[in-house]
Write a protein that holds these residues in place. Structure first.
Motif, PDB file in Angstrom:
ATOM      1  N   LYS A  35       0.820  -1.209   0.000  1.00 18.06           N
ATOM      2  CA  LYS A  35       0.000   0.000   0.000  1.00 18.06           C
ATOM      3  C   LYS A  35       0.853   1.258   0.000  1.00 18.06           C
ATOM      4  N   LEU A  36       0.468   2.190  -0.862  1.00 21.24           N
ATOM      5  CA  LEU A  36       1.111   3.502  -0.875  1.00 21.24           C
ATOM      6  C   LEU A  36       0.452   4.370   0.180  1.00 21.24           C
ATOM      7  N   PRO A  37       1.202   5.281   0.780  1.00 15.48           N
ATOM      8  CA  PRO A  37       0.586   6.174   1.765  1.00 15.48           C
ATOM      9  C   PRO A  37      -0.418   7.095   1.081  1.00 15.48           C
ATOM     10  N   THR A  38      -1.474   7.447   1.794  1.00 14.38           N
ATOM     11  CA  THR A  38      -2.445   8.393   1.257  1.00 14.38           C
ATOM     12  C   THR A  38      -1.834   9.794   1.319  1.00 14.38           C
ATOM     13  N   ILE A  39      -2.367  10.691   0.508  1.00 15.13           N
ATOM     14  CA  ILE A  39      -1.824  12.048   0.427  1.00 15.13           C
ATOM     15  C   ILE A  39      -1.839  12.723   1.796  1.00 15.13           C
ATOM     16  N   ASP A  40      -2.874  12.496   2.587  1.00 14.25           N
ATOM     17  CA  ASP A  40      -2.946  13.154   3.894  1.00 14.25           C
ATOM     18  C   ASP A  40      -1.912  12.640   4.880  1.00 14.25           C
ATOM     19  N   LYS A  41      -1.233  11.554   4.544  1.00  9.89           N
ATOM     20  CA  LYS A  41      -0.178  11.023   5.414  1.00  9.89           C
ATOM     21  C   LYS A  41       1.213  11.416   4.921  1.00  9.89           C
ATOM     22  N   ALA A  42       1.285  12.050   3.762  1.00 20.05           N
ATOM     23  CA  ALA A  42       2.577  12.472   3.223  1.00 20.05           C
ATOM     24  C   ALA A  42       3.079  13.666   4.027  1.00 20.05           C
ATOM     25  N   LEU A  43       4.370  13.749   4.160  1.00 21.93           N
ATOM     26  CA  LEU A  43       5.010  14.821   4.913  1.00 21.93           C
ATOM     27  C   LEU A  43       5.973  15.574   4.016  1.00 21.93           C
ATOM     28  N   VAL A  44       6.212  16.838   4.324  1.00 19.97           N
ATOM     29  CA  VAL A  44       7.229  17.609   3.611  1.00 19.97           C
ATOM     30  C   VAL A  44       8.362  17.867   4.593  1.00 19.97           C
ATOM     31  N   ASP A  45       9.513  17.320   4.289  1.00 21.08           N
ATOM     32  CA  ASP A  45      10.698  17.492   5.124  1.00 21.08           C
ATOM     33  C   ASP A  45      11.449  18.722   4.627  1.00 21.08           C
ATOM     34  N   VAL A  46      11.547  19.736   5.464  1.00 20.60           N
ATOM     35  CA  VAL A  46      12.252  20.966   5.075  1.00 20.60           C
ATOM     36  C   VAL A  46      13.640  21.031   5.696  1.00 20.60           C
ATOM     37  N   GLY A  47      14.090  19.934   6.249  1.00 16.39           N
ATOM     38  CA  GLY A  47      15.442  19.871   6.788  1.00 16.39           C
ATOM     39  C   GLY A  47      15.539  20.379   8.217  1.00 16.39           C
ATOM     40  N   LEU A  48      16.754  20.444   8.684  1.00 19.72           N
ATOM     41  CA  LEU A  48      17.017  20.875  10.048  1.00 19.72           C
ATOM     42  C   LEU A  48      17.062  22.395  10.137  1.00 19.72           C
ATOM     43  N   GLY A  49      17.025  22.893  11.337  1.00 23.04           N
ATOM     44  CA  GLY A  49      17.203  24.322  11.522  1.00 23.04           C
ATOM     45  C   GLY A  49      15.967  25.035  12.040  1.00 23.04           C
ATOM     46  N   TYR A  50      14.838  24.350  12.117  1.00 22.94           N
ATOM     47  CA  TYR A  50      13.613  24.952  12.626  1.00 22.94           C
ATOM     48  C   TYR A  50      13.042  24.084  13.733  1.00 22.94           C
ATOM     49  N   SER A  51      12.519  24.719  14.755  1.00 20.69           N
ATOM     50  CA  SER A  51      11.769  23.967  15.764  1.00 20.69           C
ATOM     51  C   SER A  51      10.350  23.797  15.242  1.00 20.69           C
ATOM     52  N   LYS A  52       9.583  22.924  15.851  1.00 16.07           N
ATOM     53  CA  LYS A  52       8.198  22.709  15.444  1.00 16.07           C
ATOM     54  C   LYS A  52       7.410  24.013  15.556  1.00 16.07           C
ATOM     55  N   ALA A  53       7.621  24.761  16.612  1.00 17.81           N
ATOM     56  CA  ALA A  53       6.906  26.033  16.819  1.00 17.81           C
ATOM     57  C   ALA A  53       7.263  27.039  15.721  1.00 17.81           C
ATOM     58  N   GLU A  54       8.539  27.097  15.352  1.00 15.95           N
ATOM     59  CA  GLU A  54       8.955  28.020  14.295  1.00 15.95           C
ATOM     60  C   GLU A  54       8.319  27.641  12.956  1.00 15.95           C
ATOM     61  N   LEU A  55       8.314  26.346  12.671  1.00 17.50           N
ATOM     62  CA  LEU A  55       7.726  25.893  11.412  1.00 17.50           C
ATOM     63  C   LEU A  55       6.229  26.161  11.352  1.00 17.50           C
ATOM     64  N   GLU A  56       5.547  25.983  12.468  1.00 17.95           N
ATOM     65  CA  GLU A  56       4.107  26.226  12.478  1.00 17.95           C
ATOM     66  C   GLU A  56       3.768  27.693  12.220  1.00 17.95           C
TER      67      GLU A  56
END
Length: 186
Positions: A35-56
């Motif tokens: 099974k391939l992941p559904t689109i809503d389960k796909a993630l975009v990895d923008v690399g290191l350098g940001y905390s979760k709060a900063e990215l949000e």
């Protein structure tokens, strides 16, 4: 297409523009190889350098992303890259109509650039046709160039002009007229 987006390079259009790669947990690590992941389960990895709060603050769930397109110049002025079929057809249609004087046209001409035309029975072209109710409609698309693994019946020689579809679902009168115009114009 879920089968090809994994690993695709993208640009996230948030408060800042971020480059990223579409990632997901590989199926073989989930124990679900088929099974391939559904689109809503796909993630975009923008690399290191940001905390979760900063990215949000920069880009929350639902922020638009665009696929980075990589085009490659080939010999003889040719170009290779993804999604060129629709772009080439749109450019050809716009060029053809813009090249004519309005007085040369036999009537109103509309160009519809639509999506999902091959995947949805009620895609953009269908909706436009029902709204405009044209006397004639022409659909253009690219064709496969002659290649060793493509039958001659399903391909055309590259750079030698157009191909015209003859089928039970196309207008015989419009098809004959297009063929006549091509022959007259060589």
């Amino acid at each position: 297409d879920r089968a090809i987006i994994q690993g695709a390079e993208v640009t996230v259009l948030g408060e800042e523009t971020l480059r990223g790669v579409i990632a997901s947990t590989p199926p073989h690590l989930k124990g679900d190889d088929d099974k391939l992941p559904t689109i809503d389960k796909a993630l975009v990895d923008v690399g290191l350098g940001y905390s979760k709060a900063e990215l949000e603050k920069i880009a929350c769930v639902g922020t638009p992303i665009i696929f980075d397109k990589t085009y490659t110049a080939l010999k003889n002025g040719r170009l290779a890259g993804p999604s060129l079929d629709n772009k080439a057809c749109g450019a050809i249609a716009l060029y053809a109509v813009a090249s004519l004087e309005p007085s040369e046209l036999a009537g109103d001409v509309y160009i519809t650039l639509s999506c999902r035309e091959e995947t949805a029975s009620r895609g953009g072209a269908y909706l436009c046709a029902n709204r405009l109710r044209p006397d004639y409609a022409m659909v253009i698309d690219v064709n496969l160039a002659n290649a060793p693994d493509v039958s001659e019946r399903e391909s055309v020689p590259m750079g030698e002009g157009i191909s015209i579809s003859y089928s039970s679902s196309t207008s015989r009168a419009l098809t004959r007229e297009c063929a006549r115009l091509c022959k007259d114009s060589e």
